[in-house]
Design a protein around this motif. Structure first.
Motif, PDB file in Angstrom:
ATOM      1  N   LEU A 104       0.629  -1.159  -0.115  1.00  0.00           N
ATOM      2  CA  LEU A 104       0.051   0.022   0.112  1.00  0.00           C
ATOM      3  C   LEU A 104       0.927   1.084  -0.017  1.00  0.00           C
ATOM      4  O   LEU A 104       1.722   1.342   0.843  1.00  0.00           O
ATOM      5  N   ILE A 105       0.605   2.247  -0.898  1.00  0.00           N
ATOM      6  CA  ILE A 105       1.304   3.485  -1.091  1.00  0.00           C
ATOM      7  C   ILE A 105       0.411   4.468  -0.965  1.00  0.00           C
ATOM      8  O   ILE A 105      -0.687   4.667  -1.655  1.00  0.00           O
ATOM      9  N   ILE A 106       0.537   5.431   0.102  1.00  0.00           N
ATOM     10  CA  ILE A 106      -0.531   6.477   0.392  1.00  0.00           C
ATOM     11  C   ILE A 106       0.433   7.743  -0.091  1.00  0.00           C
ATOM     12  O   ILE A 106       1.331   8.212   0.211  1.00  0.00           O
ATOM     13  N   LYS A 107      -0.198   8.394  -1.004  1.00  0.00           N
ATOM     14  CA  LYS A 107       0.461   9.722  -1.582  1.00  0.00           C
ATOM     15  C   LYS A 107      -0.117  10.924  -0.936  1.00  0.00           C
ATOM     16  O   LYS A 107      -1.554  11.054  -0.572  1.00  0.00           O
ATOM     17  N   PRO A 108       0.536  11.982  -0.440  1.00  0.00           N
ATOM     18  CA  PRO A 108       0.142  13.068   0.263  1.00  0.00           C
ATOM     19  C   PRO A 108      -0.512  14.096  -0.600  1.00  0.00           C
ATOM     20  O   PRO A 108      -0.339  13.911  -1.861  1.00  0.00           O
TER      21      PRO A 108
END
Lengths: 108, 114
Positions: A104-108
């Protein structure tokens, strides 16, 4: 022995989004765990959930043992939620079998 | 409250060398485990222990040995290192085998065999 499959393998979301991660297992289980591995490799145990539903803050998990799947829900994602989420299950021998994980990659 | 402590954090071994990975826990857990994690994969159980003096094989025990002389310590021995043992090794402990109270992991040992 038990087989554990996770989906999706990768997930990229914007901060604030919600997500659902799935874990399918091939046989009846007496232990079902969700773990988070952060980008630095540290492993944290999130839930022990062989059946039913549990919640911990923005995270919740549900296991439907009769249908052999578990779901991990992440609400209002934050960048600190990034990492790999693993599901692991065991049967009568109590030896955990791990899935390949959802990155999981959460981008700002 | 240190939890589970693993040493070393990194190690490079030559083929055929031997080494011991150390693991210590201060939570008085009876159950301890050694896992390996290959790139892009989940963990695989190497050996586990249900208490001092009692150990058993996990999913991938070949090439490894363990001992458990005390509740606190659970070292993993690699004899005759091979490139296939290049991996990240995690030690873990739990209050029960079923893990109802969760598992605590060490920070890992990254081992490269060349």
């Amino acid at each position: 022995g038990i087989q554990v499959e996770q989906s999706p393998p990768d997930l990229i979301l914007q901060e604030g989004a919600n997500s659902t991660l799935r874990c399918n297992f091939s046989d009846s289980v007496n232990n079902l765990q969700w773990f988070h591995q952060n980008p630095w490799g540290q492993l944290i145990n999130l839930f022990y959930i062989p059946s039913g539903t549990k919640q911990n803050g923005r995270l919740s998990a549900t296991t439907v043992a009769t249908e052999r799947y578990s779901l991990l829900y992440i609400s209002s994602s934050q960048t600190t939620d990034s990492g790999v989420y693993f599901c692991a299950a065991s049967g009568s021998n109590y030896q955990l079998i791990w899935g390949a994980g959802t990155k999981l990659i959460i981008k700002p | 409250n240190a939890g589970v402590t693993q040493t070393p954090k990194f190690r490079i071994l030559k083929i055929g060398q031997s080494m011991t990975l150390q693991c210590t826990q201060d939570m008085n857990h009876n159950y301890m485990y050694w896992y390996r994690q290959d790139p892009g994969m989940g963990l695989k159980l190497i050996y586990y222990s249900v208490g001092a003096g009692i150990t058993d094989k996990g999913e991938v025990p070949n090439g490894y040995n363990v001992s458990r002389s005390t509740t606190e310590d659970f070292p993993l021995r690699l004899e005759l290192a091979a490139p296939s043992q290049t991996s990240v090794y995690f030690c873990a402990s739990s209050y029960s085998m079923q893990g109802a109270r969760g598992y605590t992991f060490g920070s890992g040992t990254r081992l490269t065999v060349v």
